[in-house]
Design an enzyme around this catalytic site. Sequence first.
Site, PDB file in Angstrom:
ATOM      1  N   LYS A  87       0.861  -1.344  -0.059  1.00 44.58           N
ATOM      2  CA  LYS A  87       0.076   0.008  -0.085  1.00 44.58           C
ATOM      3  C   LYS A  87       0.937   1.348   0.049  1.00 44.58           C
ATOM      4  O   LYS A  87       1.932   1.483   0.881  1.00 44.58           O
ATOM      5  CB  LYS A  87      -0.761  -0.020   1.311  1.00 44.58           C
ATOM      6  CG  LYS A  87      -2.299   0.718   1.202  1.00 44.58           C
ATOM      7  CD  LYS A  87      -2.908   0.470   2.445  1.00 44.58           C
ATOM      8  CE  LYS A  87      -4.353   1.164   2.218  1.00 44.58           C
ATOM      9  NZ  LYS A  87      -5.270   0.996   3.449  1.00 44.58           N
TER      10      LYS A  87
HETATM   11  C1  E4P Z   1      -8.570   2.065   3.257  1.00 48.41           C
HETATM   12  O1  E4P Z   1      -7.609   1.470   3.220  1.00 48.41           O
HETATM   13  C2  E4P Z   1      -8.300   3.000   4.765  1.00 48.41           C
HETATM   14  O2  E4P Z   1      -7.482   2.003   5.472  1.00 48.41           O
HETATM   15  C3  E4P Z   1      -9.552   3.231   5.226  1.00 48.41           C
HETATM   16  O3  E4P Z   1     -10.665   2.738   4.459  1.00 48.41           O
HETATM   17  C4  E4P Z   1      -9.589   4.464   6.028  1.00 48.41           C
HETATM   18  O4  E4P Z   1     -10.772   4.480   6.384  1.00 48.41           O
HETATM   19  P1  E4P Z   1     -11.421   5.450   7.494  1.00 48.41           P
HETATM   20  O5  E4P Z   1     -11.939   6.889   6.913  1.00 48.41           O
HETATM   21  O6  E4P Z   1     -12.620   4.891   8.415  1.00 48.41           O
HETATM   22  O7  E4P Z   1     -10.236   5.678   8.643  1.00 48.41           O
END
Ligand code: E4P
Length: 218
Positions: A87
């Site tokens: 990522k």
């Molecule tokens: C995506 O991969 C992120 O980990 C995640 O969806 C972020 O979500 P949040 O806005 O609820 O922290």
Amino acid sequence: MRFFIDTANLKEIKEANDLGILDGVTTNPSLMAKEGITGAQNILNHYLAICEIVDGPVSAEVIATDFDGMIREGEQLAALHKNIVVKIPMILEGIKAIKYFSAKNIRTNCTLVFSAGQALLAAKAGATYISPFLGRLDDVSTDGISLIAQIRLIYDNYAFDTAILAASVRHPMHIINCAEIGADVMTGPLSAIKALAKHPLTDLGLQQFLADYAKGNK
Ligand code: E4P
């Protein structure tokens, strides 16, 4: 539509996996910290524990923000387990890193995507997934679902095979709206996934069926 769970909590990952509908997992440094996982080796071990539960892509995020650092960390993460997807944050150094990994057939998930331009750039670099953050856009009075629709149109126009991974999903309607638009994947909390199953008429109907059966089979 593939379902990923957005957590580093092993109990929740296992519960979602046991439902039989889980395709993968996304994590981020905040989610790891929330579970109290700190220190490089503990974090790597935790990714391995997740990979042992779920037979599907597991996004593991790099911490470095420079090209060389992202490559170093990304290669270490990718070597950890066949399920790991690296990522990478949506910054220019990240785009270079995605291009590098794409040439090496290492899968990437471009994270922190908040605009169609960013999604276009990541697809051109060869990202396997891009993660537009729906909930965080909604939080600042911007329609996250419209962004997913815009990216779907752009990717279809040019047959990009980068998958749209709708992220920052907060509730079941986000999942349904993403499915209507044709997001390839959604990642959300276990609560949003489980909420898809709930309907008061189902509960009432089942209650009635069981009561009628009991009456006739005393
Ligand atoms: C995506 O991969 C992120 O980990 C995640 O969806 C972020 O979500 P949040 O806005 O609820 O922290």
